[in-house]
Design a protein around this motif. Sequence first.
Motif, PDB file in Angstrom:
ATOM      1  N   SER A  55       0.827  -1.208   0.000  1.00  0.00           N
ATOM      2  CA  SER A  55       0.000   0.000   0.000  1.00  0.00           C
ATOM      3  C   SER A  55       0.862   1.259   0.000  1.00  0.00           C
ATOM      4  O   SER A  55       2.075   1.202   0.214  1.00  0.00           O
ATOM      5  CB  SER A  55      -0.892   0.007   1.236  1.00  0.00           C
ATOM      6  N   ARG A  56       0.226   2.400  -0.209  1.00  0.00           N
ATOM      7  CA  ARG A  56       0.943   3.672  -0.137  1.00  0.00           C
ATOM      8  C   ARG A  56       1.478   3.905   1.266  1.00  0.00           C
ATOM      9  O   ARG A  56       2.558   4.454   1.458  1.00  0.00           O
ATOM     10  CB  ARG A  56       0.004   4.821  -0.526  1.00  0.00           C
ATOM     11  N   LYS A  57       0.725   3.453   2.242  1.00  0.00           N
ATOM     12  CA  LYS A  57       1.178   3.598   3.624  1.00  0.00           C
ATOM     13  C   LYS A  57       2.424   2.750   3.878  1.00  0.00           C
ATOM     14  O   LYS A  57       3.350   3.190   4.556  1.00  0.00           O
ATOM     15  CB  LYS A  57       0.064   3.198   4.598  1.00  0.00           C
ATOM     16  N   ASP A  58       2.457   1.538   3.319  1.00  0.00           N
ATOM     17  CA  ASP A  58       3.655   0.709   3.453  1.00  0.00           C
ATOM     18  C   ASP A  58       4.864   1.455   2.898  1.00  0.00           C
ATOM     19  O   ASP A  58       5.927   1.530   3.541  1.00  0.00           O
ATOM     20  CB  ASP A  58       3.491  -0.612   2.690  1.00  0.00           C
ATOM     21  N   LEU A  59       4.707   1.989   1.701  1.00  0.00           N
ATOM     22  CA  LEU A  59       5.806   2.729   1.077  1.00  0.00           C
ATOM     23  C   LEU A  59       6.218   3.919   1.943  1.00  0.00           C
ATOM     24  O   LEU A  59       7.406   4.165   2.160  1.00  0.00           O
ATOM     25  CB  LEU A  59       5.380   3.234  -0.302  1.00  0.00           C
ATOM     26  N   ALA A  60       5.201   4.634   2.446  1.00  0.00           N
ATOM     27  CA  ALA A  60       5.484   5.793   3.286  1.00  0.00           C
ATOM     28  C   ALA A  60       6.245   5.369   4.537  1.00  0.00           C
ATOM     29  O   ALA A  60       7.224   6.013   4.932  1.00  0.00           O
ATOM     30  CB  ALA A  60       4.182   6.490   3.663  1.00  0.00           C
ATOM     31  N   ASP A  61       5.834   4.262   5.145  1.00  0.00           N
ATOM     32  CA  ASP A  61       6.489   3.787   6.368  1.00  0.00           C
ATOM     33  C   ASP A  61       7.908   3.308   6.096  1.00  0.00           C
ATOM     34  O   ASP A  61       8.736   3.244   7.008  1.00  0.00           O
ATOM     35  CB  ASP A  61       5.675   2.654   6.997  1.00  0.00           C
ATOM     36  N   MET A  62       8.191   2.943   4.855  1.00  0.00           N
ATOM     37  CA  MET A  62       9.562   2.571   4.505  1.00  0.00           C
ATOM     38  C   MET A  62      10.400   3.797   4.220  1.00  0.00           C
ATOM     39  O   MET A  62      11.593   3.842   4.512  1.00  0.00           O
ATOM     40  CB  MET A  62       9.561   1.658   3.275  1.00  0.00           C
ATOM     41  N   ALA A  63       9.785   4.805   3.592  1.00  0.00           N
ATOM     42  CA  ALA A  63      10.538   5.979   3.152  1.00  0.00           C
ATOM     43  C   ALA A  63      10.618   7.055   4.231  1.00  0.00           C
ATOM     44  O   ALA A  63      11.321   8.044   4.077  1.00  0.00           O
ATOM     45  CB  ALA A  63       9.902   6.559   1.893  1.00  0.00           C
ATOM     46  N   GLY A  64       9.888   6.861   5.327  1.00  0.00           N
ATOM     47  CA  GLY A  64       9.878   7.869   6.375  1.00  0.00           C
ATOM     48  C   GLY A  64       9.150   9.122   5.939  1.00  0.00           C
ATOM     49  O   GLY A  64       9.601  10.240   6.172  1.00  0.00           O
ATOM     50  N   THR A  65       8.009   8.958   5.301  1.00  0.00           N
ATOM     51  CA  THR A  65       7.226  10.109   4.858  1.00  0.00           C
ATOM     52  C   THR A  65       5.749   9.846   5.147  1.00  0.00           C
ATOM     53  O   THR A  65       5.404   8.847   5.757  1.00  0.00           O
ATOM     54  CB  THR A  65       7.464  10.385   3.352  1.00  0.00           C
ATOM     55  N   SER A  66       4.862  10.750   4.717  1.00  0.00           N
ATOM     56  CA  SER A  66       3.431  10.539   4.925  1.00  0.00           C
ATOM     57  C   SER A  66       2.852   9.802   3.725  1.00  0.00           C
ATOM     58  O   SER A  66       3.410   9.850   2.626  1.00  0.00           O
ATOM     59  CB  SER A  66       2.735  11.886   5.079  1.00  0.00           C
ATOM     60  N   SER A  67       1.713   9.152   3.922  1.00  0.00           N
ATOM     61  CA  SER A  67       1.131   8.401   2.801  1.00  0.00           C
ATOM     62  C   SER A  67       0.677   9.358   1.705  1.00  0.00           C
ATOM     63  O   SER A  67       0.703   9.009   0.522  1.00  0.00           O
ATOM     64  CB  SER A  67      -0.026   7.533   3.281  1.00  0.00           C
ATOM     65  N   GLU A  68       0.285  10.569   2.060  1.00  0.00           N
ATOM     66  CA  GLU A  68      -0.086  11.545   1.035  1.00  0.00           C
ATOM     67  C   GLU A  68       1.086  11.858   0.110  1.00  0.00           C
ATOM     68  O   GLU A  68       0.949  11.862  -1.114  1.00  0.00           O
ATOM     69  CB  GLU A  68      -0.587  12.855   1.667  1.00  0.00           C
ATOM     70  N   THR A  69       2.230  12.138   0.728  1.00  0.00           N
ATOM     71  CA  THR A  69       3.408  12.442  -0.089  1.00  0.00           C
ATOM     72  C   THR A  69       3.799  11.239  -0.941  1.00  0.00           C
ATOM     73  O   THR A  69       4.116  11.380  -2.130  1.00  0.00           O
ATOM     74  CB  THR A  69       4.578  12.872   0.806  1.00  0.00           C
ATOM     75  N   ALA A  70       3.753  10.052  -0.348  1.00  0.00           N
ATOM     76  CA  ALA A  70       4.051   8.838  -1.119  1.00  0.00           C
ATOM     77  C   ALA A  70       3.115   8.741  -2.315  1.00  0.00           C
ATOM     78  O   ALA A  70       3.544   8.449  -3.438  1.00  0.00           O
ATOM     79  CB  ALA A  70       3.932   7.606  -0.232  1.00  0.00           C
ATOM     80  N   SER A  71       1.851   9.014  -2.075  1.00  0.00           N
ATOM     81  CA  SER A  71       0.864   8.936  -3.157  1.00  0.00           C
ATOM     82  C   SER A  71       1.186   9.924  -4.271  1.00  0.00           C
ATOM     83  O   SER A  71       1.159   9.579  -5.457  1.00  0.00           O
ATOM     84  CB  SER A  71      -0.527   9.217  -2.584  1.00  0.00           C
ATOM     85  N   ARG A  72       1.488  11.147  -3.896  1.00  0.00           N
ATOM     86  CA  ARG A  72       1.819  12.180  -4.895  1.00  0.00           C
ATOM     87  C   ARG A  72       2.983  11.721  -5.761  1.00  0.00           C
ATOM     88  O   ARG A  72       2.960  11.843  -6.995  1.00  0.00           O
ATOM     89  CB  ARG A  72       2.191  13.485  -4.198  1.00  0.00           C
TER      90      ARG A  72
END
Lengths: 248, 248
Positions: A199-216
């Motif tokens: 999910s976008r949240k998974d990616l965000a939690d790996m990259a140390g960012t928010s899921s919104e930013t990951a989504s963008r």
Amino acid sequence: MSDKKTTPLTSPSIEEHHCTVDLRLEKLEMVPFFRDLNDEDLRTVNEKFTAKHYSEGETIYRQGERATMLRVVVAGNIKLVSHTMDGTDVLLDMLKPGEFFGSPTAKSGDVYVETAQTQTNACILSIRLADFRKIMDTYPTVSVSVLDITTDKLNDSRERIRYLSTLPVKKRIAHILVMLANKFGEKDKRGLLIQLPLSRKDLADMAGTSSETASRIMSQFQQDDLITSGRQWVAINDKPELLRISAE
Amino acid sequence: MSDKKTTPLTSPSIEEHHCTVDLRLEKLEMVPFFRDLNDEDLRTVNEKFTAKHYSEGETIYRQGERATMLRVVVAGNIKLVSHTMDGTDVLLDMLKPGEFFGSPTAKSGDVYVETAQTQTNACILSIRLADFRKIMDTYPTVSVSVLDITTDKLNDSRERIRYLSTLPVKKRIAHILVMLANKFGEKDKRGLLIQLPLSRKDLADMAGTSSETASRIMSQFQQDDLITSGRQWVAINDKPELLRISAE
DNA sequence: CGGTATTTTGATTTAGCTCAACAGACGTGG
DNA sequence: CCACGTCTGTTGAGCTAAATCAAAATACCG
């Protein structure tokens, strides 16, 4: 490209009754640190393990619990997550069959420093830490092999510190996508499909960012035809370009 | 508080001629992973090591160079740094006597993933990786012990990922100060003095921030009487409060 | 005492966070 | 197979922590 929306993941249909001794033996050979053992030793070692089936989303252990077991993934995928007090999660690692987890060297009284959770249905072997310690003392190749793997994980982890400390989110995510493609990628009509619910949240939690930013950022990559992505899945179309972005 | 400005660090005056076999024997016993060996085995192992003196600021090896040696700190302090293409540095670890560095399990062809550099005058032992591999195969306690240490480093490293991913700079620096105090702190009239040349840039490279921001935060801590600090040194006045800040 | 490296402080800019609303995909039960 | 509710992902607008740029002040070294 009409089916951009339907999930293309082949869900690993591990039935509970497949998580048996037969599979265990077959897979224990597969585990890098038992590869050098002969058949007899392998049988001895195998007896110390027990197998258990988990379904998708189950928690295997929680951070803070007393650490008693070392575990090996036989089938399915596991994620290691660290929870912080304010509710944010950090995704530390994603595991595939053959990898182990849970501290190999915890002393009595030590606790797990992270939470382990299945991403798919999974079959997991467990061995008591004391028993595993005995095995390491008996077979030097095992402990050296576990050390090899742990050293690699340490280097990965330090590389990630480098990325977190110095690079903007876009490059971090590009880098993560390349790593995931290398580890979980499967050739597919869509390109390199990452065989994993992601999910976008998974990616965000790996990259140390928010899921919104990951989504963008994922939207941007999709616009540039670097990836194809839907709900909980990602396929890489242009790995070289992502690699270039992460390193430029 | 009159001498707030003069450096209070006791520079470890390791003379070149002190870096000898006598010191080596004494210190090898100190190294955790040789502690379980008997005298005879220890003597055998000792013969495989060579000692070398480095002065402050010297580079021991550079990231990218072929990895051939495992090294042990006998005296002085070492820092492990990762350089990025754009010139920013990331400070991965700071070592004190008894710790080892350089991958314990590098295969032929592997390269160092970081640069090792002295922070003070230092005495360093080296052993060829092949020889060390032989020792690990012969003495299981050694490899298990190295594994213990590596696992601890991996956990530290993951904790740092958690901090970098979720906490603001102020908390990260508070955390780093507490860790450094625990590892390098020495009771002193100034409080817990961190026995180590430690610049604002070093702190910034550990916290993943700029040296300006590190300076601002250190000034703030000093105003609040949590620390006393001068050029290249830091003393902790109120560790509990710093701990509280890092965890709140 | 002059020169250099480190640290401090100020002013400005910006990447990414947060809050908020919406849209698309999936599961479920009728 | 369709309608509904829920979960995941997208997109927008404003705000803030921290980066960057710039310059002065302080400590150390010969």
